[in-house]
Design a protein around this motif. Structure first.
Motif, PDB file in Angstrom:
ATOM      1  N   ILE A  63      52.580 -12.976  44.772  1.00  0.00           N
ATOM      2  CA  ILE A  63      51.827 -12.463  43.623  1.00  0.00           C
ATOM      3  C   ILE A  63      51.064 -11.198  44.002  1.00  0.00           C
ATOM      4  CG2 ILE A  63      49.887 -12.932  42.057  1.00  0.00           C
ATOM      5  CD1 ILE A  63      50.788 -15.934  42.182  1.00  0.00           C
ATOM      6  N   MET A  64      50.466 -11.207  45.200  1.00  0.00           N
ATOM      7  CA  MET A  64      49.638 -10.080  45.655  1.00  0.00           C
ATOM      8  C   MET A  64      50.461  -8.938  46.247  1.00  0.00           C
ATOM      9  SD  MET A  64      46.589 -10.910  44.814  1.00  0.00           S
ATOM     10  CE  MET A  64      45.849  -9.439  45.516  1.00  0.00           C
ATOM     11  N   GLY A  65      51.768  -9.138  46.412  1.00  0.00           N
ATOM     12  CA  GLY A  65      52.606  -8.090  46.998  1.00  0.00           C
ATOM     13  C   GLY A  65      52.526  -8.015  48.506  1.00  0.00           C
ATOM     14  N   LEU A  66      51.860  -9.000  49.133  1.00  0.00           N
ATOM     15  CA  LEU A  66      51.720  -8.993  50.599  1.00  0.00           C
ATOM     16  C   LEU A  66      53.022  -9.390  51.284  1.00  0.00           C
ATOM     17  CD1 LEU A  66      48.208 -10.686  50.652  1.00  0.00           C
ATOM     18  CD2 LEU A  66      48.701  -8.324  51.347  1.00  0.00           C
ATOM     19  N   THR A  67      53.751 -10.321  50.663  1.00  0.00           N
ATOM     20  CA  THR A  67      55.110 -10.649  51.082  1.00  0.00           C
ATOM     21  C   THR A  67      55.953 -10.516  49.816  1.00  0.00           C
ATOM     22  OG1 THR A  67      54.256 -12.248  52.696  1.00  0.00           O
ATOM     23  CG2 THR A  67      56.606 -12.366  52.191  1.00  0.00           C
ATOM     24  N   PRO A  68      56.509  -9.339  49.582  1.00  0.00           N
ATOM     25  CA  PRO A  68      57.129  -9.062  48.279  1.00  0.00           C
ATOM     26  C   PRO A  68      58.289 -10.006  47.958  1.00  0.00           C
ATOM     27  CG  PRO A  68      56.768  -7.033  49.519  1.00  0.00           C
ATOM     28  CD  PRO A  68      56.512  -8.167  50.461  1.00  0.00           C
ATOM     29  N   ALA A  69      58.315 -10.462  46.716  1.00  0.00           N
ATOM     30  CA  ALA A  69      59.445 -11.271  46.240  1.00  0.00           C
ATOM     31  C   ALA A  69      60.659 -10.364  46.089  1.00  0.00           C
ATOM     32  CB  ALA A  69      59.089 -11.922  44.901  1.00  0.00           C
ATOM     33  N   ARG A  70      61.821 -10.903  46.438  1.00  0.00           N
ATOM     34  CA  ARG A  70      63.049 -10.086  46.352  1.00  0.00           C
ATOM     35  C   ARG A  70      63.756 -10.258  45.013  1.00  0.00           C
ATOM     36  NH1 ARG A  70      67.484 -13.243  50.208  1.00  0.00           N
ATOM     37  NH2 ARG A  70      67.902 -14.939  48.755  1.00  0.00           N
ATOM     38  N   ALA A  71      63.325 -11.248  44.235  1.00  0.00           N
ATOM     39  CA  ALA A  71      63.916 -11.476  42.917  1.00  0.00           C
ATOM     40  C   ALA A  71      62.889 -12.151  42.019  1.00  0.00           C
ATOM     41  CB  ALA A  71      65.171 -12.346  43.035  1.00  0.00           C
ATOM     42  N   GLY A  72      63.115 -12.093  40.718  1.00  0.00           N
ATOM     43  CA  GLY A  72      62.206 -12.718  39.763  1.00  0.00           C
ATOM     44  C   GLY A  72      61.237 -11.721  39.164  1.00  0.00           C
ATOM     45  N   GLN A  73      60.283 -12.238  38.393  1.00  0.00           N
ATOM     46  CA  GLN A  73      59.314 -11.381  37.722  1.00  0.00           C
ATOM     47  C   GLN A  73      57.898 -11.902  37.963  1.00  0.00           C
ATOM     48  OE1 GLN A  73      61.046 -11.657  33.685  1.00  0.00           O
ATOM     49  NE2 GLN A  73      61.424  -9.466  33.808  1.00  0.00           N
ATOM     50  N   ILE A  74      56.965 -10.972  38.133  1.00  0.00           N
ATOM     51  CA  ILE A  74      55.545 -11.301  38.250  1.00  0.00           C
ATOM     52  C   ILE A  74      54.804 -10.365  37.309  1.00  0.00           C
ATOM     53  CG2 ILE A  74      53.542 -11.492  39.786  1.00  0.00           C
ATOM     54  CD1 ILE A  74      55.563 -11.681  42.137  1.00  0.00           C
ATOM     55  N   ARG A  75      54.234 -10.930  36.254  1.00  0.00           N
ATOM     56  CA  ARG A  75      53.552 -10.102  35.256  1.00  0.00           C
ATOM     57  C   ARG A  75      52.073 -10.465  35.196  1.00  0.00           C
ATOM     58  NH1 ARG A  75      58.682 -10.897  32.814  1.00  0.00           N
ATOM     59  NH2 ARG A  75      57.998 -12.887  31.918  1.00  0.00           N
ATOM     60  N   LEU A  76      51.238  -9.445  35.142  1.00  0.00           N
ATOM     61  CA  LEU A  76      49.796  -9.617  34.990  1.00  0.00           C
ATOM     62  C   LEU A  76      49.393  -8.938  33.692  1.00  0.00           C
ATOM     63  CD1 LEU A  76      47.132 -10.622  36.298  1.00  0.00           C
ATOM     64  CD2 LEU A  76      46.872  -8.330  37.269  1.00  0.00           C
ATOM     65  N   GLY A  77      48.919  -9.742  32.740  1.00  0.00           N
ATOM     66  CA  GLY A  77      48.579  -9.186  31.430  1.00  0.00           C
ATOM     67  C   GLY A  77      49.766  -8.510  30.768  1.00  0.00           C
ATOM     68  N   GLY A  78      50.967  -9.051  31.027  1.00  0.00           N
ATOM     69  CA  GLY A  78      52.182  -8.499  30.434  1.00  0.00           C
ATOM     70  C   GLY A  78      52.795  -7.357  31.207  1.00  0.00           C
ATOM     71  N   LYS A  79      52.118  -6.881  32.260  1.00  0.00           N
ATOM     72  CA  LYS A  79      52.607  -5.745  33.048  1.00  0.00           C
ATOM     73  C   LYS A  79      53.325  -6.246  34.292  1.00  0.00           C
ATOM     74  CE  LYS A  79      50.858  -1.529  35.318  1.00  0.00           C
ATOM     75  NZ  LYS A  79      51.388  -0.498  34.420  1.00  0.00           N
ATOM     76  N   GLU A  80      54.535  -5.762  34.510  1.00  0.00           N
ATOM     77  CA  GLU A  80      55.299  -6.157  35.691  1.00  0.00           C
ATOM     78  C   GLU A  80      54.641  -5.581  36.952  1.00  0.00           C
ATOM     79  OE1 GLU A  80      57.500  -7.981  38.054  1.00  0.00           O
ATOM     80  OE2 GLU A  80      58.312  -8.142  36.029  1.00  0.00           O
ATOM     81  N   VAL A  81      54.301  -6.443  37.903  1.00  0.00           N
ATOM     82  CA  VAL A  81      53.644  -5.973  39.127  1.00  0.00           C
ATOM     83  C   VAL A  81      54.505  -6.195  40.372  1.00  0.00           C
ATOM     84  CG1 VAL A  81      51.328  -6.311  38.176  1.00  0.00           C
ATOM     85  CG2 VAL A  81      52.376  -8.150  39.511  1.00  0.00           C
ATOM     86  N   ARG A  82      55.622  -6.918  40.229  1.00  0.00           N
ATOM     87  CA  ARG A  82      56.481  -7.100  41.408  1.00  0.00           C
ATOM     88  C   ARG A  82      56.995  -5.745  41.877  1.00  0.00           C
ATOM     89  NH1 ARG A  82      61.776  -8.156  43.286  1.00  0.00           N
ATOM     90  NH2 ARG A  82      62.807  -7.954  41.268  1.00  0.00           N
TER      91      ARG A  82
END
Length: 239
Positions: free
Chosen positions: A53-72
């Motif tokens: 979620i924090m981008g410290l170990t980035p996800a290689r697939a999927g979606q992470i949205r904060l307030g509707g904004k993609e942050v992955r």
């Protein structure tokens, strides 16, 4: 507050450390004003979910949205600036800064909150930090360091507060203080995602729970539903 707008949405993320995959389609949601617990045995992917979620170990697939904004794919500092305050496992306060310096180092009100967190408000929440304001970070007890880590995260005035192992390794009285603090934050409408092993306290104050097993969410539901399923707790939480 299940009726609140969707704040954090983690959808089918996959995360690896090198060649070792840890998350296999992990999903969870946190609504505005809601306290959500992420539960599971050690090694099942709770901390990796937070790091993704924090981008410290980035996800290689999927979606992470904060307030509707993609942050992955965003760098961690940018994700934090968008309104996530992290209280990491192990606390990770600045040992060579005073309590006061730790708190002001991260202070910001980027989202323009009407009643932002201040030093005075943190001192009211944790009077012990007022007493220790001139002490260096490495002179604090574990409990005081956890209070400082929470205070430091709140000073960023986050939309979402994330706590990884909120009370692990703390003395019983300090644990009570931390749970009281979280209850107070929830009452003030602070959105919270919390990892902890204390099912009794979590079911008392969290709105919803996600149980993670081998890198994916295997159950989600309300506190009432979790309490009603002791077999579930035994199977996935070792209780």
């Amino acid at each position: 507050m299940a009726e609140g707008s969707l704040l954090l949405e983690v959808e089918a993320i996959e995360t690896c450390y090198g060649l070792s995959q840890v998350l296999f389609g992990m999903s969870l949601k946190v609504r505005a004003g809601e306290m959500v617990a992420l539960m599971g045995r050690n090694g099942m992917g709770k901390t990796t979910t937070i790091r993704s979620i924090m981008g410290l170990t980035p996800a290689r697939a999927g979606q992470i949205r904060l307030g509707g904004k993609e942050v992955r794919g965003m760098p961690p500092f940018r994700i934090a600036q968008l309104g996530i305050g992290l209280v990491p496992e192990g606390r990770q306060i600045f040992p060579n800064l005073t309590v006061h310096e730790n708190l002001v180092a991260a202070s910001a009100n980027r989202l323009g909150g009407a009643n932002p967190w201040t030093i005075d408000r943190i001192h009211a929440l944790f009077p012990r930090l007022a007493e220790r304001r001139a002490n260096m970070g490495n002179q604090l007890s574990g409990g005081e360091q956890q209070m400082l880590a929470i205070g430091r995260a709140l000073m960023t005035n986050p939309r979402l507060l994330i706590l990884d192992e909120a009370t692990e390794g703390l003395a019983p009285l300090i644990r009570v203080e931390i749970w009281n603090c979280l209850s107070m934050l929830k009452a003030q409408g602070q959105s919270v995602l919390v990892i902890d092993k204390n099912v009794e306290h979590l079911t008392r104050i969290a709105d919803r729970h996600f149980i993670i097993e081998r890198g994916r969410a295997v159950w989600s539901g309300t506190s009432e539903q979790l309490i009603a399923e002791p077999d579930l707790q035994h199977k996935y939480l070792g209780i």
